[in-house]
Design a protein around this motif. Sequence first.
Motif, mmCIF file in Angstrom:
data_model
loop_
_atom_site.group_PDB
_atom_site.id
_atom_site.type_symbol
_atom_site.label_atom_id
_atom_site.label_comp_id
_atom_site.label_asym_id
_atom_site.label_seq_id
_atom_site.Cartn_x
_atom_site.Cartn_y
_atom_site.Cartn_z
ATOM 1 N N PRO A 128 39.143 39.280 48.335
ATOM 2 C CA PRO A 128 40.518 39.533 47.887
ATOM 3 C C PRO A 128 41.193 40.730 48.558
ATOM 4 O O PRO A 128 42.412 40.745 48.688
ATOM 5 C CB PRO A 128 40.358 39.770 46.375
ATOM 6 C CG PRO A 128 38.917 40.119 46.187
ATOM 7 C CD PRO A 128 38.172 39.380 47.237
ATOM 8 N N LEU A 129 40.401 41.710 49.006
ATOM 9 C CA LEU A 129 40.998 42.871 49.666
ATOM 10 C C LEU A 129 41.692 42.481 50.970
ATOM 11 O O LEU A 129 42.621 43.151 51.409
ATOM 12 C CB LEU A 129 39.942 43.948 49.934
ATOM 13 C CG LEU A 129 39.443 44.727 48.715
ATOM 14 C CD1 LEU A 129 38.359 45.718 49.118
ATOM 15 C CD2 LEU A 129 40.593 45.461 48.034
ATOM 16 N N LEU A 130 41.245 41.408 51.599
ATOM 17 C CA LEU A 130 41.889 40.898 52.801
ATOM 18 C C LEU A 130 42.814 39.735 52.474
ATOM 19 O O LEU A 130 43.926 39.642 53.001
ATOM 20 C CB LEU A 130 40.821 40.442 53.810
ATOM 21 C CG LEU A 130 41.343 39.843 55.122
ATOM 22 C CD1 LEU A 130 42.248 40.835 55.855
ATOM 23 C CD2 LEU A 130 40.185 39.406 56.013
ATOM 24 N N GLY A 131 42.357 38.865 51.589
ATOM 25 C CA GLY A 131 43.129 37.666 51.280
ATOM 26 C C GLY A 131 44.443 37.941 50.591
ATOM 27 O O GLY A 131 45.480 37.354 50.940
ATOM 28 N N LEU A 132 44.453 38.871 49.620
ATOM 29 C CA LEU A 132 45.671 39.130 48.857
ATOM 30 C C LEU A 132 46.813 39.684 49.708
ATOM 31 O O LEU A 132 47.946 39.201 49.604
ATOM 32 C CB LEU A 132 45.356 40.076 47.692
ATOM 33 C CG LEU A 132 46.328 40.054 46.511
ATOM 34 C CD1 LEU A 132 46.492 38.649 45.964
ATOM 35 C CD2 LEU A 132 45.853 41.010 45.412
#
Length: 218
Positions: A128-132
């Motif tokens: 999520p740190l990259l995806g969001l």
Amino acid sequence: MMAELTLIQKIAVWALPLLFAITVHEVAHGWMARRLGDPTAEMLGRLSLNPIKHIDPVGTILVPGILLMLGGFIFGWAKPVPVNWRNLRDPRRDMILVSVAGPAANLGMALLWGLVLKVGLMLNPSTPLLGLPLIYMGGAGVLINLILMVLNLLPIPPLDGSRIVSGLLPPELAMQYNRLESVGFIILLALLATGMLGSIIGPPIFALRSLIFAILGI
């Protein structure tokens, strides 16, 4: 469910897509003009993806910033790329092609940002740190490019849509129509202030976004 972004986060998300959308739009005009015989933009160093060469303090920074703070839809503009129609091989036809190039570039950019959004959605469950951030930025990129595309196709001088209409009209009618350019910005401001601008460009923008999402399987 994604959390509401703070103002600083919104600026971080929207800044890059907005700069790219405006820059590529203007470069596309200059690139098409060069292809059709006018090297003016190239000679002045405007066929560059460096945003600094295209930034308009009001249209690229102030107006989008105020709209972002107010929570409305975001749009802006850059310094217009100079085109000398006298250099074009077929001025009336070629000005139409030069005018179409900017909105067409925005449509292409919207598709590319849609891919960024799709990658973000794929990465988000595990990273999520990259995806969001990719989700937020991809979504912003799709929207801002579609806004610029549809807005610029309005037949209000000096927007690109008016150049297309002018090229299709008989010369005498085109001259009269082009005189509206002196009040074109006032017309836009009036439409924005009354909320009519959003009502006009909103439906095609969201229809195109839905189409892009359907094409990309989002």
